[in-house]
Design a protein around this motif. Sequence first.
Motif, PDB file in Angstrom:
ATOM      1  N   SER A  82       4.875  39.452 -66.459  1.00  0.00           N
ATOM      2  CA  SER A  82       3.692  40.152 -66.975  1.00  0.00           C
ATOM      3  C   SER A  82       2.755  39.190 -67.714  1.00  0.00           C
ATOM      4  CB  SER A  82       4.122  41.285 -67.910  1.00  0.00           C
ATOM      5  OG  SER A  82       4.600  40.785 -69.152  1.00  0.00           O
ATOM      6  N   LEU A  83       3.316  38.114 -68.268  1.00  0.00           N
ATOM      7  CA  LEU A  83       2.502  37.154 -69.020  1.00  0.00           C
ATOM      8  C   LEU A  83       1.740  36.203 -68.104  1.00  0.00           C
ATOM      9  CD1 LEU A  83       4.893  36.127 -71.934  1.00  0.00           C
ATOM     10  CD2 LEU A  83       3.009  37.756 -72.021  1.00  0.00           C
ATOM     11  N   ILE A  84       2.428  35.646 -67.110  1.00  0.00           N
ATOM     12  CA  ILE A  84       1.803  34.595 -66.303  1.00  0.00           C
ATOM     13  C   ILE A  84       1.882  34.859 -64.808  1.00  0.00           C
ATOM     14  CG2 ILE A  84       2.161  32.753 -67.993  1.00  0.00           C
ATOM     15  CD1 ILE A  84       4.699  31.984 -66.532  1.00  0.00           C
ATOM     16  N   GLY A  85       2.461  35.989 -64.411  1.00  0.00           N
ATOM     17  CA  GLY A  85       2.652  36.250 -62.982  1.00  0.00           C
ATOM     18  C   GLY A  85       1.381  36.576 -62.236  1.00  0.00           C
ATOM     19  N   GLY A  86       0.288  36.850 -62.941  1.00  0.00           N
ATOM     20  CA  GLY A  86      -0.936  37.268 -62.275  1.00  0.00           C
ATOM     21  C   GLY A  86      -1.764  36.129 -61.712  1.00  0.00           C
ATOM     22  N   ILE A  87      -1.448  34.883 -62.062  1.00  0.00           N
ATOM     23  CA  ILE A  87      -2.219  33.758 -61.551  1.00  0.00           C
ATOM     24  C   ILE A  87      -1.522  33.160 -60.338  1.00  0.00           C
ATOM     25  CG2 ILE A  87      -3.147  33.239 -63.847  1.00  0.00           C
ATOM     26  CD1 ILE A  87      -1.169  30.980 -64.074  1.00  0.00           C
ATOM     27  N   MET A  93       6.213  29.846 -62.001  1.00  0.00           N
ATOM     28  CA  MET A  93       6.044  29.631 -63.432  1.00  0.00           C
ATOM     29  C   MET A  93       6.875  30.643 -64.217  1.00  0.00           C
ATOM     30  SD  MET A  93       1.928  28.916 -63.500  1.00  0.00           S
ATOM     31  CE  MET A  93       1.818  28.701 -65.278  1.00  0.00           C
ATOM     32  N   THR A  94       6.966  31.866 -63.695  1.00  0.00           N
ATOM     33  CA  THR A  94       7.811  32.891 -64.310  1.00  0.00           C
ATOM     34  C   THR A  94       9.268  32.446 -64.325  1.00  0.00           C
ATOM     35  OG1 THR A  94       6.348  34.703 -63.658  1.00  0.00           O
ATOM     36  CG2 THR A  94       8.647  35.270 -64.104  1.00  0.00           C
ATOM     37  N   LEU A 185       3.153  23.445 -65.457  1.00  0.00           N
ATOM     38  CA  LEU A 185       1.898  22.819 -65.049  1.00  0.00           C
ATOM     39  C   LEU A 185       2.021  22.227 -63.647  1.00  0.00           C
ATOM     40  CD1 LEU A 185      -0.972  21.818 -65.703  1.00  0.00           C
ATOM     41  CD2 LEU A 185       0.061  19.780 -66.748  1.00  0.00           C
ATOM     42  N   TYR A 186       3.165  21.594 -63.375  1.00  0.00           N
ATOM     43  CA  TYR A 186       3.352  20.983 -62.061  1.00  0.00           C
ATOM     44  C   TYR A 186       3.353  22.028 -60.944  1.00  0.00           C
ATOM     45  CZ  TYR A 186       5.389  18.684 -58.062  1.00  0.00           C
ATOM     46  OH  TYR A 186       5.591  18.224 -56.791  1.00  0.00           O
ATOM     47  N   VAL A 187       4.127  23.117 -61.131  1.00  0.00           N
ATOM     48  CA  VAL A 187       4.191  24.108 -60.051  1.00  0.00           C
ATOM     49  C   VAL A 187       2.850  24.808 -59.865  1.00  0.00           C
ATOM     50  CG1 VAL A 187       6.679  24.471 -60.299  1.00  0.00           C
ATOM     51  CG2 VAL A 187       5.110  25.928 -61.580  1.00  0.00           C
ATOM     52  N   TYR A 188       2.078  24.943 -60.948  1.00  0.00           N
ATOM     53  CA  TYR A 188       0.746  25.546 -60.821  1.00  0.00           C
ATOM     54  C   TYR A 188      -0.152  24.670 -59.936  1.00  0.00           C
ATOM     55  CZ  TYR A 188      -4.007  26.950 -62.078  1.00  0.00           C
ATOM     56  OH  TYR A 188      -5.324  27.342 -62.036  1.00  0.00           O
ATOM     57  N   VAL A 189      -0.180  23.366 -60.224  1.00  0.00           N
ATOM     58  CA  VAL A 189      -0.986  22.434 -59.423  1.00  0.00           C
ATOM     59  C   VAL A 189      -0.474  22.383 -57.987  1.00  0.00           C
ATOM     60  CG1 VAL A 189      -1.677  20.014 -59.163  1.00  0.00           C
ATOM     61  CG2 VAL A 189      -1.618  21.063 -61.445  1.00  0.00           C
ATOM     62  N   TYR A 190       0.853  22.351 -57.825  1.00  0.00           N
ATOM     63  CA  TYR A 190       1.455  22.294 -56.488  1.00  0.00           C
ATOM     64  C   TYR A 190       1.053  23.515 -55.659  1.00  0.00           C
ATOM     65  CZ  TYR A 190       5.123  22.019 -52.893  1.00  0.00           C
ATOM     66  OH  TYR A 190       5.796  21.959 -51.689  1.00  0.00           O
ATOM     67  N   CYS A 191       1.127  24.691 -56.265  1.00  0.00           N
ATOM     68  CA  CYS A 191       0.773  25.917 -55.542  1.00  0.00           C
ATOM     69  C   CYS A 191      -0.716  25.948 -55.194  1.00  0.00           C
ATOM     70  CB  CYS A 191       1.146  27.143 -56.368  1.00  0.00           C
ATOM     71  SG  CYS A 191       2.924  27.416 -56.506  1.00  0.00           S
ATOM     72  N   LEU A 196       0.019  28.247 -51.983  1.00  0.00           N
ATOM     73  CA  LEU A 196       1.122  29.204 -52.149  1.00  0.00           C
ATOM     74  C   LEU A 196       0.841  30.129 -53.329  1.00  0.00           C
ATOM     75  CD1 LEU A 196       4.124  26.729 -51.756  1.00  0.00           C
ATOM     76  CD2 LEU A 196       3.404  28.436 -50.088  1.00  0.00           C
ATOM     77  N   GLY A 197       1.482  31.297 -53.317  1.00  0.00           N
ATOM     78  CA  GLY A 197       1.491  32.167 -54.484  1.00  0.00           C
ATOM     79  C   GLY A 197       0.208  32.929 -54.754  1.00  0.00           C
ATOM     80  N   LYS A 198      -0.592  33.193 -53.727  1.00  0.00           N
ATOM     81  CA  LYS A 198      -1.845  33.915 -53.958  1.00  0.00           C
ATOM     82  C   LYS A 198      -1.622  35.388 -54.275  1.00  0.00           C
ATOM     83  CE  LYS A 198      -4.663  30.807 -51.128  1.00  0.00           C
ATOM     84  NZ  LYS A 198      -5.554  30.671 -49.949  1.00  0.00           N
ATOM     85  N   HIS A 199      -0.446  35.903 -53.966  1.00  0.00           N
ATOM     86  CA  HIS A 199      -0.157  37.323 -54.219  1.00  0.00           C
ATOM     87  C   HIS A 199       1.022  37.485 -55.183  1.00  0.00           C
ATOM     88  CE1 HIS A 199      -2.944  38.396 -51.012  1.00  0.00           C
ATOM     89  NE2 HIS A 199      -2.347  37.485 -50.244  1.00  0.00           N
ATOM     90  N   ASP A 200       1.227  36.492 -56.042  1.00  0.00           N
ATOM     91  CA  ASP A 200       2.358  36.541 -56.969  1.00  0.00           C
ATOM     92  C   ASP A 200       2.255  37.685 -57.975  1.00  0.00           C
ATOM     93  OD1 ASP A 200       3.507  34.426 -55.752  1.00  0.00           O
ATOM     94  OD2 ASP A 200       3.232  32.989 -57.380  1.00  0.00           O
TER      95      ASP A 200
END
Length: 424
Positions: A82-87, A93-94, A185-191, A196-200
């Motif tokens: 709920s905190l960071i899953g929307g990006i 990151m969750t 931070l790394y997985v955010y940049v990687y995605c 990846l992860g446009k519908h997370d």
Amino acid sequence: MTASMLIAMAIGFALCVPIAVAIGLGAVLGIQVAGINMLLVVKEMYAAINKFPLAAIPFFILAGNLMEAGGISERLVNFAKSLIGGIQGGLPMTCVLTCMIFAAVSGSSIATTFAIGSILIPALIKNGYPTPYAAALQATSAELGVIVPPSIPMILFGVSAEVSIGELFIAGVGPGVFIAGALMLYVYVYCKIKGLGKHDGDGRLGILRSTWQAGWALLMPVIILGGIYGGVFTPTEAAAVAVFYALVVGALIYRKIGFKELSSVLRKSVISSTVIMFIIANAGLFAFLITRAGVPAAIGHWIELNMDSAVMFLIITNLALFMIGMFIETSAAVIVLAPILTPVAMHFGVDPIHFGTIMVVNLALGMITPPFGVNLFAACSVANIPLDRIVSNLVQFVVVVLLCLAVITYFPALSLTLRDLVYG
């Protein structure tokens, strides 16, 4: 004696004999070669585990298993999502954030791998992430279980090096949060790069609702860590409090633990605790014989003569620990090496609490590096894939943690600032 012990242990490792057995057989052979009374085996193995702080280990293992069975881990996942899953990239990151929160009570990377991985690995795969990537991420994130306090390896380091476990715990907060932040931070940049992860964010709960549902779960690390640092109870007593709290929440509030589930949890916890205690007992015997032979003093003297600065000492030590961590279980490595290296580190002006943090973070990498990375086996078991498929995805995460280790090593304030504020 020392040569026969090391050769026997190396042969055991090469033949894939369990780590504890290989160490124990090496020690017994050394006793035979030296002509020492065999009663020493029983005496020193008992002495190695007859230490009150070690009582925290089975309690923290039991607490972690109760959290998994009691639905606490599931609610922590929903809260983190709920905190960071929307990006974009919010789901991996969750995974990192949830492992950090879960680690703040369980103290075990294996418990974290199974508890969080059983929920998030299938979710990551469902959202389009490759299975090897999901397993590698989970194995790496669960490493936080031995860095963020409470930490079983930090308890072992405190006992072996005779330093404050409470100070070690609070010194692990900064490095743990730093590594978690770097991974996120790394997985955010990687995605972002891989698309990846446009519908997370699909299906995630609102922040208020998830916080309400996870309220009892979130209160657990507050009580445990607050009690330790507030002087209400010791780290060992905190482990018992964690078990009681997890049992009450899981059985009476969330109503997920019945007699059937409790029996399974107790059985799993007893097996895990026995394995660790057996390793500690054998490693304690080995360490006693090595010390009796004068090896630690000789190594310390050699290092003092051949290294002229703390920087060089830390570089060589980190390289050695990284290689050792690949082949020797973390608990055994801490027990054997902490009494040898800590006095040398202090000779070079390195704070023993800071050095303990460096050692634990470094050896924790062994949990995610072949051939004996226990987190890898656990994550592969959950993801149902062979180990060889995970390696190529794992390299990127190992590099991130290694870079974090370099920062932790040469910026002691990251570990010691909070310690100095609380204990200064």
